[in-house]
Motif scaffolding. Structure first.
Motif, mmCIF file in Angstrom:
data_model
loop_
_atom_site.group_PDB
_atom_site.id
_atom_site.type_symbol
_atom_site.label_atom_id
_atom_site.label_comp_id
_atom_site.label_asym_id
_atom_site.label_seq_id
_atom_site.Cartn_x
_atom_site.Cartn_y
_atom_site.Cartn_z
ATOM 1 N N ASN A 42 -78.212 11.951 -61.236
ATOM 2 C CA ASN A 42 -79.477 12.073 -61.980
ATOM 3 C C ASN A 42 -79.343 11.845 -63.482
ATOM 4 N N SER A 43 -78.205 11.403 -63.978
ATOM 5 C CA SER A 43 -78.032 11.088 -65.401
ATOM 6 C C SER A 43 -77.902 9.588 -65.585
ATOM 7 N N MET A 44 -78.700 9.035 -66.487
ATOM 8 C CA MET A 44 -78.606 7.616 -66.793
ATOM 9 C C MET A 44 -77.362 7.380 -67.641
ATOM 10 N N ILE A 45 -76.620 6.323 -67.322
ATOM 11 C CA ILE A 45 -75.355 6.017 -67.974
ATOM 12 C C ILE A 45 -75.509 4.755 -68.816
ATOM 13 N N GLU A 46 -75.066 4.835 -70.053
ATOM 14 C CA GLU A 46 -75.028 3.677 -70.942
ATOM 15 C C GLU A 46 -73.610 3.131 -70.943
ATOM 16 N N ILE A 47 -73.471 1.825 -70.772
ATOM 17 C CA ILE A 47 -72.125 1.257 -70.829
ATOM 18 C C ILE A 47 -71.702 1.095 -72.285
ATOM 19 N N LYS A 48 -70.428 0.872 -72.454
ATOM 20 C CA LYS A 48 -69.818 0.722 -73.779
ATOM 21 C C LYS A 48 -70.533 -0.365 -74.577
ATOM 22 N N ASP A 49 -70.714 -0.119 -75.863
ATOM 23 C CA ASP A 49 -71.349 -1.101 -76.742
ATOM 24 C C ASP A 49 -70.405 -2.269 -77.007
ATOM 25 N N PRO A 50 -70.974 -3.447 -77.175
ATOM 26 C CA PRO A 50 -70.148 -4.619 -77.507
ATOM 27 C C PRO A 50 -69.489 -4.463 -78.876
ATOM 28 N N GLU A 51 -68.364 -5.135 -79.026
ATOM 29 C CA GLU A 51 -67.656 -5.159 -80.299
ATOM 30 C C GLU A 51 -67.337 -6.601 -80.642
ATOM 31 N N GLY A 52 -67.196 -6.880 -81.924
ATOM 32 C CA GLY A 52 -66.782 -8.212 -82.343
ATOM 33 C C GLY A 52 -67.944 -9.148 -82.624
ATOM 34 N N ILE A 53 -67.609 -10.346 -83.009
ATOM 35 C CA ILE A 53 -68.618 -11.311 -83.452
ATOM 36 C C ILE A 53 -69.468 -11.879 -82.319
ATOM 37 N N PHE A 54 -68.990 -11.783 -81.067
ATOM 38 C CA PHE A 54 -69.743 -12.350 -79.960
ATOM 39 C C PHE A 54 -70.810 -11.397 -79.412
ATOM 40 N N ASN A 55 -70.799 -10.134 -79.865
ATOM 41 C CA ASN A 55 -71.790 -9.144 -79.452
ATOM 42 C C ASN A 55 -71.948 -9.082 -77.940
ATOM 43 N N ARG A 56 -70.819 -8.970 -77.248
ATOM 44 C CA ARG A 56 -70.870 -8.848 -75.792
ATOM 45 C C ARG A 56 -69.706 -7.996 -75.314
ATOM 46 N N ILE A 57 -69.913 -7.390 -74.157
ATOM 47 C CA ILE A 57 -68.826 -6.734 -73.459
ATOM 48 C C ILE A 57 -68.655 -7.518 -72.163
ATOM 49 N N GLY A 58 -67.441 -7.918 -71.898
ATOM 50 C CA GLY A 58 -67.173 -8.762 -70.746
ATOM 51 C C GLY A 58 -66.577 -10.081 -71.183
ATOM 52 N N GLU A 59 -66.807 -11.096 -70.380
ATOM 53 C CA GLU A 59 -66.245 -12.422 -70.628
ATOM 54 C C GLU A 59 -67.352 -13.397 -70.995
#
Length: 170
Positions: free
Chosen positions: A30-47
């Motif tokens: 019942n708790s909404m989860i926020e994923i980690k914020d992006p870092e770096g110049i591309f403003n993304r988390i992942g590939e």
């Protein structure tokens, strides 16, 4: 360069570059989860071809070599987490958060369920998706008609949770 691009497009199951999106939410007990914020110049988390921009939206961009490369489980791996029918690991600002089937949730054993809202004709329909980690989002750039996903770890039955979700999201 042109030859390799043409070869990739011919071999790709999408026969060329895609730019697909799906919105998602993660709820654990019942708790909404926020994923980690992006870092770096591309403003993304992942590939570059499979990522999120702090918008709770799956971004698939590029020419996938196979459909397995763009499955939901692969998206979580690209984020630094994991998603299987039995385990969810989510990177958050506080570190990795995990939920395993059978863990206690609201005083009872919980389980992972994937709910998908997709376009069917002129209607948006919610359903329980059995393929979970192997799920591939609908091939749309906009939401809607693109998918909306609810990844839920709950002590409720799928039917009970779906009724709750439909009450909140229609």
């Amino acid at each position: 360069l042109v030859g390799s691009t043409l070869y990739l497009n011919v071999k790709s199951p999408t026969h060329g570059p895609v730019h697909w999106h799906a919105d998602f939410e993660i709820e654990i007990c019942n708790s909404m989860i926020e994923i980690k914020d992006p870092e770096g110049i591309f403003n993304r988390i992942g590939e570059s071809d499979l990522h999120e921009h702090n918008d709770m939206r799956i971004h698939i961009e590029g020419t996938p070599a196979s459909l397995e490369d763009i499955e939901l489980g692969e998206f979580f791996r690209a984020l630094g987490g994991k998603f299987t029918p039995n385990r969810l690991v989510v990177p958050t600002e506080e570190g990795l958060l995990s939920a395993d089937n059978g863990q206690i949730c609201n005083g009872k054993p919980g389980r992972l369920i994937l709910f998908v809202q997709s376009q069917q004709g002129k209607e948006r329909i919610w359903r329980v998706e059995q393929e979970m980690d192997e799920y591939i989002i609908a091939p749309y750039g906009n939401v809607p008609p693109g998918d909306r996903l609810m990844i839920v770890y709950t002590d409720m039955t799928a039917e009970e949770k779906l009724a709750e979700i439909m009450g909140r999201h229609g």
